[in-house]
Design an enzyme around this catalytic site. Structure first.
Site, PDB file in Angstrom:
ATOM      1  N   LYS A  99      -4.100  -3.437  15.910  1.00 16.85           N
ATOM      2  CA  LYS A  99      -4.761  -2.285  15.265  1.00 16.85           C
ATOM      3  C   LYS A  99      -5.658  -1.569  16.270  1.00 16.85           C
ATOM      4  O   LYS A  99      -5.708  -0.336  16.311  1.00 16.85           O
ATOM      5  CB  LYS A  99      -5.567  -2.734  14.043  1.00 16.85           C
ATOM      6  N   ARG A 147     -12.428 -21.511   6.369  1.00 21.19           N
ATOM      7  CA  ARG A 147     -11.156 -21.171   7.026  1.00 21.19           C
ATOM      8  C   ARG A 147     -11.493 -20.630   8.412  1.00 21.19           C
ATOM      9  O   ARG A 147     -12.348 -19.739   8.534  1.00 21.19           O
ATOM     10  CB  ARG A 147     -10.421 -20.108   6.198  1.00 21.19           C
ATOM     11  N   ILE A 150       0.844  -1.211   0.000  1.00 20.02           N
ATOM     12  CA  ILE A 150       0.000   0.000   0.000  1.00 20.02           C
ATOM     13  C   ILE A 150       0.876   1.256   0.000  1.00 20.02           C
ATOM     14  O   ILE A 150       0.577   2.243  -0.681  1.00 20.02           O
ATOM     15  CB  ILE A 150      -0.972  -0.018   1.206  1.00 20.02           C
ATOM     16  N   SER A 208      -7.667  -1.097  10.073  1.00 16.02           N
ATOM     17  CA  SER A 208      -8.265  -2.169   9.271  1.00 16.02           C
ATOM     18  C   SER A 208      -9.714  -2.385   9.683  1.00 16.02           C
ATOM     19  O   SER A 208     -10.076  -2.188  10.850  1.00 16.02           O
ATOM     20  CB  SER A 208      -7.463  -3.443   9.529  1.00 16.02           C
ATOM     21  N   TYR A 245      -2.831  -9.817  15.585  1.00 13.56           N
ATOM     22  CA  TYR A 245      -2.733  -8.771  14.562  1.00 13.56           C
ATOM     23  C   TYR A 245      -3.892  -7.780  14.710  1.00 13.56           C
ATOM     24  O   TYR A 245      -3.702  -6.566  14.759  1.00 13.56           O
ATOM     25  CB  TYR A 245      -2.733  -9.373  13.145  1.00 13.56           C
ATOM     26  N   PHE A 275       2.623   3.281   7.720  1.00 12.60           N
ATOM     27  CA  PHE A 275       2.203   1.957   7.229  1.00 12.60           C
ATOM     28  C   PHE A 275       2.955   0.817   7.908  1.00 12.60           C
ATOM     29  O   PHE A 275       2.439  -0.298   7.976  1.00 12.60           O
ATOM     30  CB  PHE A 275       2.515   1.813   5.725  1.00 12.60           C
ATOM     31  N   ALA A 276       4.209   1.074   8.302  1.00 14.22           N
ATOM     32  CA  ALA A 276       5.101  -0.027   8.685  1.00 14.22           C
ATOM     33  C   ALA A 276       4.507  -0.880   9.801  1.00 14.22           C
ATOM     34  O   ALA A 276       4.221  -0.380  10.894  1.00 14.22           O
ATOM     35  CB  ALA A 276       6.453   0.535   9.119  1.00 14.22           C
ATOM     36  N   ILE A 323      11.969   1.219  12.141  1.00 13.83           N
ATOM     37  CA  ILE A 323      11.418   2.365  12.882  1.00 13.83           C
ATOM     38  C   ILE A 323      11.213   2.065  14.374  1.00 13.83           C
ATOM     39  O   ILE A 323      10.828   2.951  15.130  1.00 13.83           O
ATOM     40  CB  ILE A 323      10.111   2.916  12.265  1.00 13.83           C
ATOM     41  N   GLY A 353     -11.834 -18.623  11.611  1.00 17.90           N
ATOM     42  CA  GLY A 353     -11.700 -17.184  11.916  1.00 17.90           C
ATOM     43  C   GLY A 353     -12.247 -16.262  10.843  1.00 17.90           C
ATOM     44  O   GLY A 353     -12.264 -15.043  11.043  1.00 17.90           O
ATOM     45  N   ASP A 389      11.900   2.308   5.395  1.00 20.29           N
ATOM     46  CA  ASP A 389      11.428   0.916   5.360  1.00 20.29           C
ATOM     47  C   ASP A 389      12.636   0.021   5.630  1.00 20.29           C
ATOM     48  O   ASP A 389      13.718   0.277   5.097  1.00 20.29           O
ATOM     49  CB  ASP A 389      10.822   0.612   3.972  1.00 20.29           C
TER      50      ASP A 389
HETATM   51  P1  NAD Z   1       3.415  -4.644   3.484  1.00 16.80           P
HETATM   52  O1  NAD Z   1       3.990  -5.707   4.348  1.00 16.80           O
HETATM   53  O2  NAD Z   1       3.416  -4.839   2.013  1.00 16.80           O
HETATM   54  O3  NAD Z   1       4.147  -3.237   3.778  1.00 16.80           O
HETATM   55  C1  NAD Z   1       4.631  -2.908   5.057  1.00 16.80           C
HETATM   56  C2  NAD Z   1       6.027  -2.368   4.894  1.00 16.80           C
HETATM   57  O4  NAD Z   1       6.540  -2.000   6.183  1.00 16.80           O
HETATM   58  C3  NAD Z   1       6.998  -3.397   4.315  1.00 16.80           C
HETATM   59  O5  NAD Z   1       7.690  -2.822   3.235  1.00 16.80           O
HETATM   60  C4  NAD Z   1       7.938  -3.722   5.478  1.00 16.80           C
HETATM   61  O6  NAD Z   1       9.242  -4.010   5.015  1.00 16.80           O
HETATM   62  C5  NAD Z   1       7.869  -2.450   6.307  1.00 16.80           C
HETATM   63  N1  NAD Z   1       8.116  -2.613   7.743  1.00 16.80           N
HETATM   64  C6  NAD Z   1       7.513  -3.462   8.606  1.00 16.80           C
HETATM   65  N2  NAD Z   1       8.006  -3.275   9.848  1.00 16.80           N
HETATM   66  C7  NAD Z   1       8.918  -2.276   9.772  1.00 16.80           C
HETATM   67  C8  NAD Z   1       9.747  -1.623  10.707  1.00 16.80           C
HETATM   68  N3  NAD Z   1       9.769  -1.958  12.006  1.00 16.80           N
HETATM   69  N4  NAD Z   1      10.560  -0.631  10.272  1.00 16.80           N
HETATM   70  C9  NAD Z   1      10.573  -0.251   8.970  1.00 16.80           C
HETATM   71  N5  NAD Z   1       9.816  -0.843   8.035  1.00 16.80           N
HETATM   72  C10 NAD Z   1       8.985  -1.846   8.430  1.00 16.80           C
HETATM   73  O7  NAD Z   1       1.938  -4.343   4.015  1.00 16.80           O
HETATM   74  P2  NAD Z   1       0.774  -3.511   3.342  1.00 16.80           P
HETATM   75  O8  NAD Z   1      -0.220  -4.445   2.793  1.00 16.80           O
HETATM   76  O9  NAD Z   1       1.350  -2.462   2.483  1.00 16.80           O
HETATM   77  O10 NAD Z   1       0.131  -2.874   4.648  1.00 16.80           O
HETATM   78  C11 NAD Z   1       0.477  -1.564   5.084  1.00 16.80           C
HETATM   79  C12 NAD Z   1      -0.287  -1.256   6.359  1.00 16.80           C
HETATM   80  O11 NAD Z   1      -1.682  -1.411   6.129  1.00 16.80           O
HETATM   81  C13 NAD Z   1       0.040  -2.169   7.531  1.00 16.80           C
HETATM   82  O12 NAD Z   1       0.010  -1.404   8.711  1.00 16.80           O
HETATM   83  C14 NAD Z   1      -1.098  -3.166   7.522  1.00 16.80           C
HETATM   84  O13 NAD Z   1      -1.325  -3.720   8.791  1.00 16.80           O
HETATM   85  C15 NAD Z   1      -2.245  -2.283   7.099  1.00 16.80           C
HETATM   86  N6  NAD Z   1      -3.359  -3.019   6.471  1.00 16.80           N
HETATM   87  C16 NAD Z   1      -3.108  -3.832   5.407  1.00 16.80           C
HETATM   88  C17 NAD Z   1      -4.168  -4.547   4.815  1.00 16.80           C
HETATM   89  C18 NAD Z   1      -3.937  -5.484   3.662  1.00 16.80           C
HETATM   90  O14 NAD Z   1      -4.803  -6.319   3.386  1.00 16.80           O
HETATM   91  N7  NAD Z   1      -2.826  -5.376   2.926  1.00 16.80           N
HETATM   92  C19 NAD Z   1      -5.465  -4.401   5.317  1.00 16.80           C
HETATM   93  C20 NAD Z   1      -5.676  -3.546   6.402  1.00 16.80           C
HETATM   94  C21 NAD Z   1      -4.613  -2.851   6.978  1.00 16.80           C
HETATM   95  N1  UFG Z   2     -10.021 -16.792   0.467  1.00 16.83           N
HETATM   96  C1  UFG Z   2     -10.180 -18.003  -0.185  1.00 16.83           C
HETATM   97  N2  UFG Z   2      -9.056 -18.640  -0.597  1.00 16.83           N
HETATM   98  C2  UFG Z   2      -7.807 -18.142  -0.408  1.00 16.83           C
HETATM   99  C3  UFG Z   2      -7.674 -16.902   0.246  1.00 16.83           C
HETATM  100  C4  UFG Z   2      -8.806 -16.258   0.674  1.00 16.83           C
HETATM  101  O1  UFG Z   2     -11.286 -18.482  -0.365  1.00 16.83           O
HETATM  102  O2  UFG Z   2      -6.831 -18.794  -0.793  1.00 16.83           O
HETATM  103  C5  UFG Z   2     -11.231 -16.092   0.928  1.00 16.83           C
HETATM  104  C6  UFG Z   2     -11.285 -15.980   2.438  1.00 16.83           C
HETATM  105  O3  UFG Z   2     -11.875 -17.120   3.001  1.00 16.83           O
HETATM  106  C7  UFG Z   2     -12.099 -14.710   2.608  1.00 16.83           C
HETATM  107  C8  UFG Z   2     -11.767 -13.880   1.371  1.00 16.83           C
HETATM  108  O4  UFG Z   2     -11.201 -14.777   0.422  1.00 16.83           O
HETATM  109  O5  UFG Z   2     -13.444 -15.037   2.579  1.00 16.83           O
HETATM  110  C9  UFG Z   2     -10.766 -12.772   1.666  1.00 16.83           C
HETATM  111  O6  UFG Z   2      -9.646 -13.355   2.334  1.00 16.83           O
HETATM  112  P1  UFG Z   2      -8.272 -12.582   2.527  1.00 16.83           P
HETATM  113  O7  UFG Z   2      -7.362 -13.489   3.279  1.00 16.83           O
HETATM  114  O8  UFG Z   2      -7.795 -12.042   1.229  1.00 16.83           O
HETATM  115  O9  UFG Z   2      -8.701 -11.309   3.394  1.00 16.83           O
HETATM  116  P2  UFG Z   2      -9.372 -11.220   4.834  1.00 16.83           P
HETATM  117  O10 UFG Z   2     -10.674 -10.501   4.643  1.00 16.83           O
HETATM  118  O11 UFG Z   2      -9.408 -12.508   5.528  1.00 16.83           O
HETATM  119  O12 UFG Z   2      -8.322 -10.277   5.598  1.00 16.83           O
HETATM  120  C10 UFG Z   2      -7.639  -9.210   4.947  1.00 16.83           C
HETATM  121  C11 UFG Z   2      -6.264  -9.011   5.571  1.00 16.83           C
HETATM  122  C12 UFG Z   2      -6.418  -8.559   7.001  1.00 16.83           C
HETATM  123  C13 UFG Z   2      -7.250  -7.317   7.039  1.00 16.83           C
HETATM  124  C14 UFG Z   2      -8.570  -7.549   6.348  1.00 16.83           C
HETATM  125  C15 UFG Z   2      -9.339  -6.254   6.247  1.00 16.83           C
HETATM  126  O13 UFG Z   2      -5.546 -10.227   5.527  1.00 16.83           O
HETATM  127  O14 UFG Z   2      -5.147  -8.239   7.507  1.00 16.83           O
HETATM  128  O15 UFG Z   2      -8.363  -8.041   5.027  1.00 16.83           O
HETATM  129  O16 UFG Z   2      -8.566  -5.261   5.668  1.00 16.83           O
HETATM  130  F1  UFG Z   2      -7.477  -6.980   8.330  1.00 16.83           F
END
Ligand code: NAD
Ligand code: UFG
Length: 338
Positions: free
Chosen positions: A153, A295, A12, A124, A149, A80-81, A59, A297, A31
């Site tokens: 948040k 799955r 992101i 999230s 996790y 984001f990290a 960080i 949870g 990062d």
């Molecule tokens: P990502 O893992 O792709 O990016 C996170 C980045 O942070 C990585 O590049 C990692 O190297 C860096 N990082 C982690 N810990 C660090 C530290 N201590 N110091 C410096 N860098 C560090 O994850 P993302 O999908 O881009 O998610 C970004 C944020 O959004 C996270 O806080 C995540 O929890 C939140 N979020 C993600 C999703 C999702 O589905 N991707 C959904 C909801 C919330």
């Molecule tokens: N799913 C499958 N097969 C797979 C992967 C996922 O059927 O191989 C299904 C899951 O059961 C779920 C849906 O696709 O119903 C979405 O699953 P994801 O794992 O992609 O996403 P989640 O909604 O479970 O969770 C994600 C992130 C969390 C975040 C949440 C909301 O993993 O960190 O979205 O942002 F909190």
């Protein structure tokens, strides 16, 4: 405006840096590359035609963070990290608490020392658990977290709220993301999961690419139109744009609230099967899948009410689910040389 982005090489963060440059802002990205690759920064710079300042640092290292703040001018921070794997957090809770909560506390502490008082934070929709009413609004109750996790948040949201209470100059916007999918429309940057992906988006593209033999769809006996779970899948570039909108609001100082919360989704739910169909339609590539058991949870269904973000941030998702699937496929093909 100079924006410090923590975790800006991640999925992101990298897309957000593209949007920040498009909005005329400058970026300092910190990062430690624990879940990303340095070439992503080069690809971001190739898209924007700018050279972001990148510092490879953890960080949670307060001393290092202080040095960075003392040698750069920073107007606002997007944080984001964090570690983001739901399953891994159950196995490694302490690592998650230290990295996600610890880093947020360290960052706030350093921001305070340097009078940097504007923060956008990545939260999230996981904080809502299975909501009682859909679409879920920002005022819906926060449910007990199902995993460490999710708990990180919730705690970070509270840490930010308490910090605001004690620091009247501080302003924060907390964005509660729904399910980010897709990739930059150029296919130059995208999601880069390590090992077998957990999330649906990369699982679909890797199955389509023949890297994985088959997509397991976790359950088709939910109370939804086709029995598979429902999520609000948002294109990552739309999500990225919400950060620019949030920053603009923070900078304009138009809000009386010190801390505000926004759902960032499309406002529309899609089933897992609909996502597979959208991928197939957008790319003309078949996805080999089978229905397996639920799955543990998983939330049955969730999608966002996005009225507040539309009204107060003047932001709205633009891309369709098919756009997201097509762009994710462009990215998958690029990194696999297909
Ligand atoms: P990502 O893992 O792709 O990016 C996170 C980045 O942070 C990585 O590049 C990692 O190297 C860096 N990082 C982690 N810990 C660090 C530290 N201590 N110091 C410096 N860098 C560090 O994850 P993302 O999908 O881009 O998610 C970004 C944020 O959004 C996270 O806080 C995540 O929890 C939140 N979020 C993600 C999703 C999702 O589905 N991707 C959904 C909801 C919330
Ligand atoms: N799913 C499958 N097969 C797979 C992967 C996922 O059927 O191989 C299904 C899951 O059961 C779920 C849906 O696709 O119903 C979405 O699953 P994801 O794992 O992609 O996403 P989640 O909604 O479970 O969770 C994600 C992130 C969390 C975040 C949440 C909301 O993993 O960190 O979205 O942002 F909190």
């Amino acid at each position: 405006m100079n924006i410090l982005v923590t975790g800006g090489t991640g999925f992101i963060g990298s897309h957000t840096i593209v949007e920040l440059y498009e909005a005329g802002m400058d970026v300092l990205n910190i990062d430690n590359l624990c879940n990303s690759e340095a070439f992503i920064n080069e690809n971001v710079d190739a898209i924007t035609g700018n050279k972001q300042i990148f510092i490879c640092e953890d960080i949670t290292n307060e001393e290092a963070l202080r040095k960075i703040f003392s040698s750069h001018s920073i107007d606002a921070v997007i944080h984001f990290a964090a570690f983001k794997s739901v399953n891994e957090s159950v196995e490694k809770p302490l690592e998650y608490y230290r990295n996600n909560i610890g880093a947020t506390i360290t960052l706030l502490n350093v921001m305070k020392s340097f009078n940097v008082y504007l923060l956008v934070f990545s939260s999230s929709c996981t904080v809502y658990g299975q909501p009682d009413h859909l679409p879920v609004t920002e005022d819906s109750p926060i449910k007990d977290a199902a995993t460490p996790y999710g708990y990180t948040k919730q705690v970070c949201e509270q840490v930010i709220a308490d910090f605001a209470e004690a620091n009247p100059n501080f302003r924060s916007i907390i964005l509660r993301y729904f399910n980010p999918v897709g990739a930059h429309k150029s296919g130059t940057i995208g999601e880069l999961p390590r090992g077998v992906p957990n999330n649906l988006g990369p699982y679909i593209t890797q199955t389509a690419a023949g890297i994985l033999p088959l997509l397991n769809i976790f359950g088709n006996d939910y109370e939804t139109p086709d029995g598979t779970c429902i999520r609000d899948f948002i294109h990552v570039s739309d999500l990225a744009g919400a950060h620019v909108a949030a920053l603009k609001k923070l900078i304009s100082k138009k809000s009386d609230l010190q801390v505000s919360f926004y759902n960032i989704g499309t406002g529309k739910g899609n089933t897992v099967l609909e996502v597979v169909k959208a991928f197939e339609k957008a790319t003309s590539v078949k996805v080999n899948y089978k229905i397996t058991g639920r799955r543990e949870g998983d939330i049955e269904k969730i999608w966002a009410n996005v009225d507040r973000a539309e009204k107060e941030l003047n932001w709205k998702a633009k891309y369709s689910l098919e756009d997201a699937m097509l762009h994710a496929w462009l990215w998958e093909k690029k990194i696999r040389n297909i």
